[in-house]
Design a protein around this motif. Structure first.
Motif, PDB file in Angstrom:
ATOM      1  N   ALA A 114       0.844  -1.195   0.000  1.00 57.30           N
ATOM      2  CA  ALA A 114       0.000   0.000   0.000  1.00 57.30           C
ATOM      3  C   ALA A 114       0.877   1.242   0.000  1.00 57.30           C
ATOM      4  O   ALA A 114       2.039   1.221   0.423  1.00 57.30           O
ATOM      5  CB  ALA A 114      -0.917  -0.001   1.218  1.00 57.30           C
ATOM      6  N   GLY A 115       0.322   2.347  -0.480  1.00 59.49           N
ATOM      7  CA  GLY A 115       1.101   3.580  -0.570  1.00 59.49           C
ATOM      8  C   GLY A 115       0.347   4.755  -0.012  1.00 59.49           C
ATOM      9  O   GLY A 115      -0.808   4.657   0.398  1.00 59.49           O
ATOM     10  N   GLU A 135       2.783  12.007  -3.292  1.00 59.99           N
ATOM     11  CA  GLU A 135       3.920  11.433  -4.002  1.00 59.99           C
ATOM     12  C   GLU A 135       4.866  12.533  -4.473  1.00 59.99           C
ATOM     13  O   GLU A 135       4.427  13.569  -4.971  1.00 59.99           O
ATOM     14  CB  GLU A 135       3.433  10.633  -5.209  1.00 59.99           C
ATOM     15  N   PRO A 136       6.187  12.353  -4.308  1.00 62.38           N
ATOM     16  CA  PRO A 136       7.140  13.394  -4.683  1.00 62.38           C
ATOM     17  C   PRO A 136       7.199  13.616  -6.184  1.00 62.38           C
ATOM     18  O   PRO A 136       7.499  12.711  -6.951  1.00 62.38           O
ATOM     19  CB  PRO A 136       8.473  12.855  -4.155  1.00 62.38           C
ATOM     20  N   ALA A 137       6.898  14.844  -6.602  1.00 62.80           N
ATOM     21  CA  ALA A 137       6.898  15.156  -8.034  1.00 62.80           C
ATOM     22  C   ALA A 137       8.293  15.063  -8.631  1.00 62.80           C
ATOM     23  O   ALA A 137       8.455  14.830  -9.827  1.00 62.80           O
ATOM     24  CB  ALA A 137       6.329  16.557  -8.248  1.00 62.80           C
ATOM     25  N   ALA A 138       9.323  15.225  -7.799  1.00 67.43           N
ATOM     26  CA  ALA A 138      10.695  15.222  -8.310  1.00 67.43           C
ATOM     27  C   ALA A 138      11.076  13.882  -8.915  1.00 67.43           C
ATOM     28  O   ALA A 138      11.994  13.796  -9.731  1.00 67.43           O
ATOM     29  CB  ALA A 138      11.665  15.575  -7.186  1.00 67.43           C
ATOM     30  N   SER A 139      10.384  12.816  -8.531  1.00 67.00           N
ATOM     31  CA  SER A 139      10.728  11.484  -9.044  1.00 67.00           C
ATOM     32  C   SER A 139      10.008  11.170 -10.348  1.00 67.00           C
ATOM     33  O   SER A 139      10.159  10.083 -10.885  1.00 67.00           O
ATOM     34  CB  SER A 139      10.375  10.426  -7.990  1.00 67.00           C
ATOM     35  N   PHE A 162       6.568   3.495 -16.536  1.00 69.06           N
ATOM     36  CA  PHE A 162       6.017   3.852 -15.236  1.00 69.06           C
ATOM     37  C   PHE A 162       6.630   2.959 -14.165  1.00 69.06           C
ATOM     38  O   PHE A 162       6.926   1.789 -14.415  1.00 69.06           O
ATOM     39  CB  PHE A 162       4.497   3.678 -15.232  1.00 69.06           C
ATOM     40  N   THR A 163       6.771   3.507 -12.963  1.00 66.39           N
ATOM     41  CA  THR A 163       7.254   2.738 -11.822  1.00 66.39           C
ATOM     42  C   THR A 163       6.155   2.671 -10.769  1.00 66.39           C
ATOM     43  O   THR A 163       5.561   3.691 -10.401  1.00 66.39           O
ATOM     44  CB  THR A 163       8.518   3.365 -11.226  1.00 66.39           C
ATOM     45  N   VAL A 164       5.870   1.475 -10.302  1.00 69.74           N
ATOM     46  CA  VAL A 164       4.800   1.240  -9.334  1.00 69.74           C
ATOM     47  C   VAL A 164       5.198   1.779  -7.963  1.00 69.74           C
ATOM     48  O   VAL A 164       6.293   1.521  -7.483  1.00 69.74           O
ATOM     49  CB  VAL A 164       4.495  -0.269  -9.242  1.00 69.74           C
ATOM     50  N   TYR A 165       4.273   2.546  -7.350  1.00 71.30           N
ATOM     51  CA  TYR A 165       4.532   2.999  -5.975  1.00 71.30           C
ATOM     52  C   TYR A 165       3.481   2.512  -4.986  1.00 71.30           C
ATOM     53  O   TYR A 165       3.615   2.722  -3.782  1.00 71.30           O
ATOM     54  CB  TYR A 165       4.675   4.519  -5.896  1.00 71.30           C
ATOM     55  N   ALA A 166       2.455   1.829  -5.462  1.00 67.62           N
ATOM     56  CA  ALA A 166       1.472   1.230  -4.552  1.00 67.62           C
ATOM     57  C   ALA A 166       0.647   0.199  -5.309  1.00 67.62           C
ATOM     58  O   ALA A 166       0.378   0.360  -6.499  1.00 67.62           O
ATOM     59  CB  ALA A 166       0.553   2.286  -3.950  1.00 67.62           C
ATOM     60  N   VAL A 167       0.258  -0.855  -4.592  1.00 66.47           N
ATOM     61  CA  VAL A 167      -0.677  -1.855  -5.114  1.00 66.47           C
ATOM     62  C   VAL A 167      -1.692  -2.098  -3.998  1.00 66.47           C
ATOM     63  O   VAL A 167      -1.325  -2.535  -2.905  1.00 66.47           O
ATOM     64  CB  VAL A 167       0.023  -3.173  -5.490  1.00 66.47           C
ATOM     65  N   VAL A 223      -5.927  -2.387  -7.623  1.00 63.58           N
ATOM     66  CA  VAL A 223      -5.517  -1.186  -8.349  1.00 63.58           C
ATOM     67  C   VAL A 223      -4.022  -0.973  -8.161  1.00 63.58           C
ATOM     68  O   VAL A 223      -3.525  -0.941  -7.028  1.00 63.58           O
ATOM     69  CB  VAL A 223      -6.270   0.066  -7.861  1.00 63.58           C
ATOM     70  N   VAL A 224      -3.316  -0.834  -9.272  1.00 65.41           N
ATOM     71  CA  VAL A 224      -1.888  -0.502  -9.257  1.00 65.41           C
ATOM     72  C   VAL A 224      -1.736   0.993  -9.534  1.00 65.41           C
ATOM     73  O   VAL A 224      -2.329   1.526 -10.473  1.00 65.41           O
ATOM     74  CB  VAL A 224      -1.125  -1.316 -10.314  1.00 65.41           C
TER      75      VAL A 224
END
Length: 209
Positions: free
Chosen positions: A41-42, A48-52, A152-157, A199-200
């Motif tokens: 979970a995220g 979420e940091p916009a810089a990434s 895309f990089t996953v930050y939460a599932v 949901v990813v």
């Protein structure tokens, strides 16, 4: 007219993905798709940091989704809305096919892009059967019609029961390029099918064109 928001989609968006025809014929024990753990979970998306996040790409229809960690390599079709306001779904008989909400954001441009696919059909596992097993940091590549690839990089599932589905969190507009990949989950009932959705959540981390 093209819409940059997705909140016209009703909370029952993925209901048609979730009949569980395979489990209905075969029972639940050996066949249930994996569900995400609490560790995946995220935070709320606006934290979420916009810089990434990589710079947004221009609009371009997506043509293919690839998720190496769960061996997904599937074409994408455009999806609209049903008369009830839910997102339409790919034909159930085409197990290796996903769809994207073509009236909304295309994957890679600024905003929240939506991709959905079946978890199973009457014959067995479908394109997103293993979606719930994805981990944070997994990569999702979207091949675009302009010849580029949005990574895309996953930050939460996460998994949500249908009655508690968080429309704003999943479909709401984002100030950066975001992706949601949706399928069925949340337990299974022979009477009603799957009881919720996996949901990813992923952010654009690189893009070519």
């Amino acid at each position: 007219m093209r819409s940059y928001g997705n909140l016209a989609i009703a909370a029952v968006t993925a209901a048609a993905l979730c009949t569980g025809a395979w489990l209905l014929h075969n029972g639940t024990a050996p066949h249930a798709p994996p569900q995400p753990s609490a560790a995946e979970a995220g935070p709320d998306t606006d934290r979420e940091p916009a810089a990434s996040t990589a710079p947004a790409l221009p609009p371009s229809p997506p043509e293919r989704i690839r998720i190496p960690a769960i061996r997904v390599d599937a074409p994408l079709m455009g999806l609209g809305l049903t008369p009830s306001g839910s997102l339409d779904v790919p034909p159930a008989e085409r197990r290796n096919l996903a769809g994207w909400y073509e009236a909304g954001t295309s994957p890679g441009e600024k905003g929240t892009a939506i991709v959905a696919g079946h978890v199973d059909n009457a014959d067995g596992p479908a394109v997103f059967f293993a979606l719930g097993s994805l981990k944070k940091g997994s990569v999702i590549d979207i091949d675009r019609r302009d010849g580029g690839t949005a990574r895309f990089t996953v930050y939460a599932v996460e998994v949500y029961q249908a009655r508690d589905f968080p429309d704003q969190k999943v479909y709401g507009a984002a100030p950066r390029p975001e992706l949601r990949v949706i399928t069925c989950g949340g337990g299974y009932s022979r009477a009603t099918g799957y009881q919720g959705n996996v949901v990813v959540f992923a952010r654009l981390t690189s893009g070519t064109r």
